[in-house]
Each structure stands twice: as C-alpha cells, then as structure tokens.
Design a protein around this motif. Structure first.
Motif, PDB file in Angstrom:
ATOM      1  N   LEU A   1       5.936  20.091   4.497  1.00 20.10           N
ATOM      2  CA  LEU A   1       5.021  20.232   5.794  1.00 20.10           C
ATOM      3  C   LEU A   1       3.784  20.106   6.431  1.00 20.10           C
ATOM      4  CD1 LEU A   1       5.953  20.512   8.947  1.00 20.10           C
ATOM      5  CD2 LEU A   1       7.255  22.801   8.137  1.00 20.10           C
ATOM      6  N   LEU A   2       3.708  21.430   5.237  1.00 17.87           N
ATOM      7  CA  LEU A   2       1.532  21.496   5.193  1.00 17.87           C
ATOM      8  C   LEU A   2       0.855  19.872   4.979  1.00 17.87           C
ATOM      9  CD1 LEU A   2       2.058  24.482   2.732  1.00 17.87           C
ATOM     10  CD2 LEU A   2       1.580  24.528   5.325  1.00 17.87           C
ATOM     11  N   GLY A   3       1.892  19.425   4.110  1.00 17.81           N
ATOM     12  CA  GLY A   3       0.600  17.932   3.715  1.00 17.81           C
ATOM     13  C   GLY A   3       0.700  17.278   5.159  1.00 17.81           C
ATOM     14  N   LEU A   4       1.630  17.576   6.298  1.00 21.34           N
ATOM     15  CA  LEU A   4       1.897  17.282   7.115  1.00 21.34           C
ATOM     16  C   LEU A   4       1.454  17.214   8.304  1.00 21.34           C
ATOM     17  CD1 LEU A   4       3.130  14.182   9.084  1.00 21.34           C
ATOM     18  CD2 LEU A   4       5.313  15.267   9.345  1.00 21.34           C
ATOM     19  N   VAL A   5       1.484  18.500   8.115  1.00 22.27           N
ATOM     20  CA  VAL A   5      -0.119  19.214   9.688  1.00 22.27           C
ATOM     21  C   VAL A   5      -1.186  18.898   9.270  1.00 22.27           C
ATOM     22  CG1 VAL A   5      -0.052  21.139  10.192  1.00 22.27           C
ATOM     23  CG2 VAL A   5       2.408  20.866   9.805  1.00 22.27           C
TER      24      VAL A   5
ATOM     25  N   ARG B   1      15.970  23.505   5.822  1.00 27.06           N
ATOM     26  CA  ARG B   1      17.453  24.804   4.979  1.00 27.06           C
ATOM     27  C   ARG B   1      17.955  23.302   4.161  1.00 27.06           C
ATOM     28  NH1 ARG B   1      17.518  26.361  11.082  1.00 27.06           N
ATOM     29  NH2 ARG B   1      18.642  24.530  11.534  1.00 27.06           N
ATOM     30  N   GLU B   2      18.314  22.357   4.198  1.00 32.81           N
ATOM     31  CA  GLU B   2      19.049  21.758   3.622  1.00 32.81           C
ATOM     32  C   GLU B   2      18.141  22.019   2.470  1.00 32.81           C
ATOM     33  OE1 GLU B   2      19.417  17.663   5.773  1.00 32.81           O
ATOM     34  OE2 GLU B   2      20.524  19.161   6.852  1.00 32.81           O
ATOM     35  N   SER B   3      18.810  21.406   1.394  1.00 36.86           N
ATOM     36  CA  SER B   3      18.326  21.199  -0.207  1.00 36.86           C
ATOM     37  C   SER B   3      18.402  19.879  -1.084  1.00 36.86           C
ATOM     38  CB  SER B   3      18.595  21.947  -1.113  1.00 36.86           C
ATOM     39  OG  SER B   3      19.841  21.949  -1.406  1.00 36.86           O
ATOM     40  N   ASP B   4      18.705  18.840   0.120  1.00 37.56           N
ATOM     41  CA  ASP B   4      19.242  17.416  -0.115  1.00 37.56           C
ATOM     42  C   ASP B   4      18.244  16.638   0.237  1.00 37.56           C
ATOM     43  OD1 ASP B   4      20.548  17.668   1.841  1.00 37.56           O
ATOM     44  OD2 ASP B   4      22.328  16.377   1.546  1.00 37.56           O
ATOM     45  N   ASN B   5      17.292  17.012   0.416  1.00 33.93           N
ATOM     46  CA  ASN B   5      16.718  15.781   1.341  1.00 33.93           C
ATOM     47  C   ASN B   5      15.200  16.307   0.624  1.00 33.93           C
ATOM     48  OD1 ASN B   5      14.639  17.174   3.081  1.00 33.93           O
ATOM     49  ND2 ASN B   5      16.991  18.132   3.431  1.00 33.93           N
ATOM     50  N   GLU B   6      13.935  15.235   0.446  1.00 36.09           N
ATOM     51  CA  GLU B   6      12.596  15.327   0.169  1.00 36.09           C
ATOM     52  C   GLU B   6      11.865  16.206   0.772  1.00 36.09           C
ATOM     53  OE1 GLU B   6      11.137  11.568  -0.939  1.00 36.09           O
ATOM     54  OE2 GLU B   6      13.471  10.823  -1.652  1.00 36.09           O
ATOM     55  N   PHE B   7      12.261  17.116   1.514  1.00 36.77           N
ATOM     56  CA  PHE B   7      11.064  17.373   2.704  1.00 36.77           C
ATOM     57  C   PHE B   7      10.887  18.407   2.752  1.00 36.77           C
ATOM     58  CE2 PHE B   7       9.747  18.870   7.127  1.00 36.77           C
ATOM     59  CZ  PHE B   7       8.079  17.640   7.161  1.00 36.77           C
ATOM     60  N   ASP B   8      10.367  19.427   2.020  1.00 35.35           N
ATOM     61  CA  ASP B   8       9.908  20.780   2.294  1.00 35.35           C
ATOM     62  C   ASP B   8       9.089  21.076   2.520  1.00 35.35           C
ATOM     63  OD1 ASP B   8       8.002  19.827   0.333  1.00 35.35           O
ATOM     64  OD2 ASP B   8       9.046  20.356  -1.829  1.00 35.35           O
ATOM     65  N   VAL B   9       8.373  22.308   2.412  1.00 36.19           N
ATOM     66  CA  VAL B   9       7.847  23.106   2.981  1.00 36.19           C
ATOM     67  C   VAL B   9       6.059  23.063   2.588  1.00 36.19           C
ATOM     68  CG1 VAL B   9       6.253  25.734   2.935  1.00 36.19           C
ATOM     69  CG2 VAL B   9       8.824  25.712   2.928  1.00 36.19           C
ATOM     70  N   GLN B  10       5.894  21.908   1.245  1.00 39.85           N
ATOM     71  CA  GLN B  10       4.690  22.102   1.114  1.00 39.85           C
ATOM     72  C   GLN B  10       4.610  20.735   1.897  1.00 39.85           C
ATOM     73  OE1 GLN B  10       4.705  21.299  -3.840  1.00 39.85           O
ATOM     74  NE2 GLN B  10       1.940  20.838  -2.714  1.00 39.85           N
TER      75      GLN B  10
ATOM     76  N   ASP C   1       0.816  -1.221   0.082  1.00 41.11           N
ATOM     77  CA  ASP C   1      -0.120  -0.270   0.128  1.00 41.11           C
ATOM     78  C   ASP C   1       1.060   1.091   0.414  1.00 41.11           C
ATOM     79  OD1 ASP C   1      -2.623  -0.405  -0.014  1.00 41.11           O
ATOM     80  OD2 ASP C   1      -2.193  -1.761   1.979  1.00 41.11           O
ATOM     81  N   PHE C   2       0.054   2.583  -0.974  1.00 42.53           N
ATOM     82  CA  PHE C   2       0.894   3.968  -0.716  1.00 42.53           C
ATOM     83  C   PHE C   2      -0.478   5.097  -0.032  1.00 42.53           C
ATOM     84  CE2 PHE C   2       3.140   2.375  -4.624  1.00 42.53           C
ATOM     85  CZ  PHE C   2       4.874   2.552  -4.030  1.00 42.53           C
ATOM     86  N   LEU C   3       0.663   5.477   0.545  1.00 42.40           N
ATOM     87  CA  LEU C   3      -0.664   6.627   1.134  1.00 42.40           C
ATOM     88  C   LEU C   3       0.114   8.130   0.773  1.00 42.40           C
ATOM     89  CD1 LEU C   3      -0.815   5.947   4.625  1.00 42.40           C
ATOM     90  CD2 LEU C   3      -2.008   5.256   2.792  1.00 42.40           C
ATOM     91  N   PHE C   4      -0.616   8.856   0.627  1.00 41.14           N
ATOM     92  CA  PHE C   4       0.139  10.030  -0.319  1.00 41.14           C
ATOM     93  C   PHE C   4      -0.993  11.002   0.804  1.00 41.14           C
ATOM     94  CE2 PHE C   4      -3.699   8.812  -2.583  1.00 41.14           C
ATOM     95  CZ  PHE C   4      -4.629   9.406  -2.385  1.00 41.14           C
ATOM     96  N   TYR C   5      -0.228  12.441   0.481  1.00 39.43           N
ATOM     97  CA  TYR C   5      -0.912  13.128   1.459  1.00 39.43           C
ATOM     98  C   TYR C   5      -2.279  14.014   0.615  1.00 39.43           C
ATOM     99  CZ  TYR C   5       3.210  13.892   4.246  1.00 39.43           C
ATOM    100  OH  TYR C   5       4.297  14.130   5.345  1.00 39.43           O
ATOM    101  N   PRO C   6      -3.175  14.462   1.839  1.00 47.06           N
ATOM    102  CA  PRO C   6      -4.406  14.536   1.000  1.00 47.06           C
ATOM    103  C   PRO C   6      -4.027  16.381  -0.217  1.00 47.06           C
ATOM    104  CG  PRO C   6      -4.928  14.197   3.011  1.00 47.06           C
ATOM    105  CD  PRO C   6      -3.126  14.154   3.019  1.00 47.06           C
ATOM    106  N   GLY C   7      -4.601  15.597  -1.751  1.00 42.41           N
ATOM    107  CA  GLY C   7      -4.049  16.817  -2.453  1.00 42.41           C
ATOM    108  C   GLY C   7      -2.687  17.104  -3.161  1.00 42.41           C
ATOM    109  N   GLN C   8      -2.628  16.016  -2.469  1.00 42.48           N
ATOM    110  CA  GLN C   8      -0.778  15.755  -2.807  1.00 42.48           C
ATOM    111  C   GLN C   8      -0.451  14.724  -3.916  1.00 42.48           C
ATOM    112  OE1 GLN C   8       1.988  17.721  -0.447  1.00 42.48           O
ATOM    113  NE2 GLN C   8       0.943  18.316   0.725  1.00 42.48           N
ATOM    114  N   ARG C   9      -1.390  13.658  -4.466  1.00 38.57           N
ATOM    115  CA  ARG C   9      -0.977  12.849  -4.975  1.00 38.57           C
ATOM    116  C   ARG C   9      -0.098  12.751  -6.223  1.00 38.57           C
ATOM    117  NH1 ARG C   9      -4.715   7.653  -6.172  1.00 38.57           N
ATOM    118  NH2 ARG C   9      -3.801   6.238  -7.531  1.00 38.57           N
ATOM    119  N   GLU C  10      -0.011  13.683  -6.769  1.00 36.95           N
ATOM    120  CA  GLU C  10       0.713  14.278  -8.553  1.00 36.95           C
ATOM    121  C   GLU C  10       2.155  14.335  -7.747  1.00 36.95           C
ATOM    122  OE1 GLU C  10      -0.438  17.912  -6.263  1.00 36.95           O
ATOM    123  OE2 GLU C  10      -1.476  16.601  -6.520  1.00 36.95           O
TER     124      GLU C  10
END
Length: 380
Positions: free
Chosen positions: A371-375, A360-369, A210-219
């Motif tokens: 973060l908003l999905g996680l919140v 602050r770092e750019s070499d990972n997949e966790f960005d502001v968008q 199973d895959f899960l995606f953040y609501p509104g961010q499946r793309e």
C-alpha cells in the motif's frame, strides 16, 4: 544535486536489462498451450442501445445487435472485439483468447479440468471456460468464424525529413470517429497478482515483456507485468494482457488499435465534441511505446485508442523498471487523477473499501508495505 541542471524524469526508465539472479524469469518452461492472441472481451450492461451509440462514436462497427446481445468489431478481418450481453448491472465478465488449433482447446480444458463446448453459430468454433486465481472468467477458443475485413480509413501521406511523399496535396481529414481496427490488450488488477500471473504463463504460454516494481521494493518482486503471446519468431504485440497488483480484482482498461496519430487525434476531437469524457491523453507510453488516448464510456469503463505499438518476438527477455506516475509516458500531459484511480467519486470510494478489506485479509498479496508503495507511485 545541482539545482541548475534539468532532471530527466524518464532517466533509467527505458530499462533493457533482464532479471537479477533469483528474479522471475517471465515465462514458464513448459506451458500447457500457447495462445495466439486475444479473441474478444465480454461485458454485461443494462442498456445496449446506449452502449451501441458510444461504440459508434468510439469507432467500432456493430456486427450483431439483438435485444440481448451486441457484437462490436474492428475493421480488420477477425472475430468481434467486444461482446456485450444484457445484464442487470454493468460488469466485466472476462477475456477470451484464441488458440491455434482445436486440439489446443481440448489440451487446455484437460489441464484446467474444464469441458469443451460449441460456440453459437454467430461465432462458430469451440470454447473451454474456466476462471483464473483472481476470479475472472477466462475462455480459450478455436475455429471461430472470421468476419471479412471492412474498407479501411484513409491514410495520410507524411512528409518527413528525407522522405517526401505528398505533393500538390493537403491534409484535410474529416472530423469522424477513429475507426477501430482490432482489439489490442486488456489490463486487469489483482490482489493475487503473482499467483494469477503465473497461472497465465503456465496455462496460456504468455511471456512477460516488461516488469515494473515499486520504488525501493524490487527485492519483494514485481507488481505489474506487460505480457505478450509467444508466437516464436513471429512478432506479437508488446502486451496482449497486462496485470497489476492492487486491492481489488477488477478490469482496469482495454485498448483498441487505430491507424495512426492523425486518426487517433481526429477521433478524439470527435468524441470530445460529442460530449464524452477523456480520461487521459494524448501521449506516448514508455512500456509498449504506443501513442494513447483514454476515454470513459457511459458505464464508466476505461477504453483506449492506440497506434504504433512495439512488436516483440520470443527472443526478448523481460525489462525491469520502477513504477512511477511520471514514468507512464514519454510525452503528453501528466497522468490524471481519473486515470490513476484517485479522482474523488464512487470508484475511488470502492477502491478505498477494497484496500481496507485486503489489509484485513491474509490470503492475498496486498499488504501495508505494498500500500505504501502504491501511494508513492500515485504521488510521484
């Protein structure tokens, strides 16, 4: 919306369809090897006596206890579920997977540029050691010595509908630890989720249930995956490894099978009476379907009793569903702040610091968008 019509919070969460065009297929076409199962998990902790005491309450059996090493086993035949070594601070070291043959360990080692070593006599067999892209130590073993099965905890005969099996007898289960039968799965968080997921699929032959995606961010792609071993036509646990995107690379929890709901519930009462902290439970999950009960050990690690999980063979394609807090269980109490990692305290402060560092770092997949999905998930 009709305010008088009850809303099913689980609507559309039992998603059976596979990937949309262009989405992740959930498996590698030609993996290096295909592991058979998790062998054990390794930790370091400063107080092995305290660890052993909680382990006994949780339902493990100690198979080795020295001044510097502790092996915790389940009742089924196999290697120890958990190996704990004495260290200056508590930390998760990494998972160890079991290969089908010695040749697979050598093939894996060649693929990741690792060497093959012999394991200690207490375990037997050989091991190849490397690290995944998130930094967790990963081992693949073969030829390990299986411990003999232990006497099983007594099962309860159930009377259900048209199937009645218990006559002139009552259910009076003793208040005792829920006997751990085996290691089921481990959940890891990574700020390089997709890269790390692909590494496990390519090198260990794991496949996504199973895959899960953040609501509104499946793309933008999935942010969590429940991953099983590919045993061909032989069914395997719905997930042996689960991975989720987050700001820090860390252990989330590990899960250990017990016989059934009665054993799980009585074991939970025993833990509660012994003063241990229940994080969340009892309930039944959606992805994986298992009945769960989560506890914190004295070092703060999250551990799960589970029973009655799903088994899939290699033919099932991944399901896709939105990630929501309300979608974590079919029944049971709502997910707690402790389980979700938002309970005020030292751990939530560390996670907040990790969020700042990842943004602050750019070499990972966790960005502001993300973060908003996680919140949004945590507040759902």
């Amino acid at each position: 919306m009709d305010l008088e019509t009850p809303q099913d919070v689980h609507h559309d969460l039992h998603v059976d369809q596979g990937a949309l065009p262009g989405e992740h297929p959930g498996r590698h076409a030609n993996p290096v090897i295909k592991v058979e199962d998790l062998a054990w998990l390794e930790f370091e902790k400063p107080d092995l006596a305290r660890t052993a005491a909680f382990a006994a309450d949780f339902g493990f059996t100690t198979s080795l206890h020295t001044d510097d090493e502790l092996h915790l086993r389940g009742a089924l035949a196999g290697p120890p579920c958990v190996i704990v070594r004495r260290g200056p601070r508590s930390k998760f070291v990494g998972p160890t997977f079991r290969a089908a043959a010695l040749e697979d360990v050598h093939t894996f080692a060649a693929g990741v540029d690792a060497r093959v070593d012999r394991l200690p006599e207490t375990l037997g067999g050989v091991v190849a050691t490397t690290r995944d892209p998130s930094g967790a130590r990963v081992q693949v073993v073969a030829g390990v010595r299986d411990l003999l099965a232990l006497p099983a905890q007594q099962a309860v005969l159930h009377n259900t509908g048209g199937r009645q099996e218990r006559f002139n007898a009552t259910v009076r289960q003793p208040r005792e630890p829920a006997q751990v039968e085996r290691l089921g799965h481990v959940v890891l968080q990574s700020n390089r989720y997709l890269e790390t997921l692909n590494w496990y699929l390519a090198n260990l032959g794991l496949i996504v249930s199973d895959f899960l995606f953040y609501p509104g961010q499946r793309e933008r792609g999935p942010v969590m995956s429940f991953i099983r071993c590919d045993r061909g036509s032989t069914p395997a646990d719905h997930h042996t490894l689960a991975m989720t995107l987050g700001p820090a690379n860390r252990y989330v929890h590990s899960a250990y099978q017990v016989r059934d709901l009665d054993v799980l519930a009585q074991g939970g009462e025993y833990l509660r009476e012994r003063g241990h902290f229940r994080s969340w439970g009892i309930g039944r999950h959606i992805q994986g379907s298992q009945i769960f009960d989560y506890w914190r050990d004295p070092d703060g690690f999250l551990v799960e009793h589970f029973a009655d999980g799903d088994l899939f063979d290699c033919t099932l394609e991944p399901g896709w569903a939105p990630m929501t807090a309300s979608g974590l269980n079919q029944w049971g109490p709502p997910a707690t702040a402790d389980f979700l990692g938002v309970k005020p305290g030292r751990e939530s402060i560390r996670e907040f610091a990790a969020i700042l560092n990842s943004l602050r770092e750019s070499d990972n997949e966790f960005d502001v968008q993300r973060l908003l999905g996680l919140v949004k998930v945590a507040s759902s």
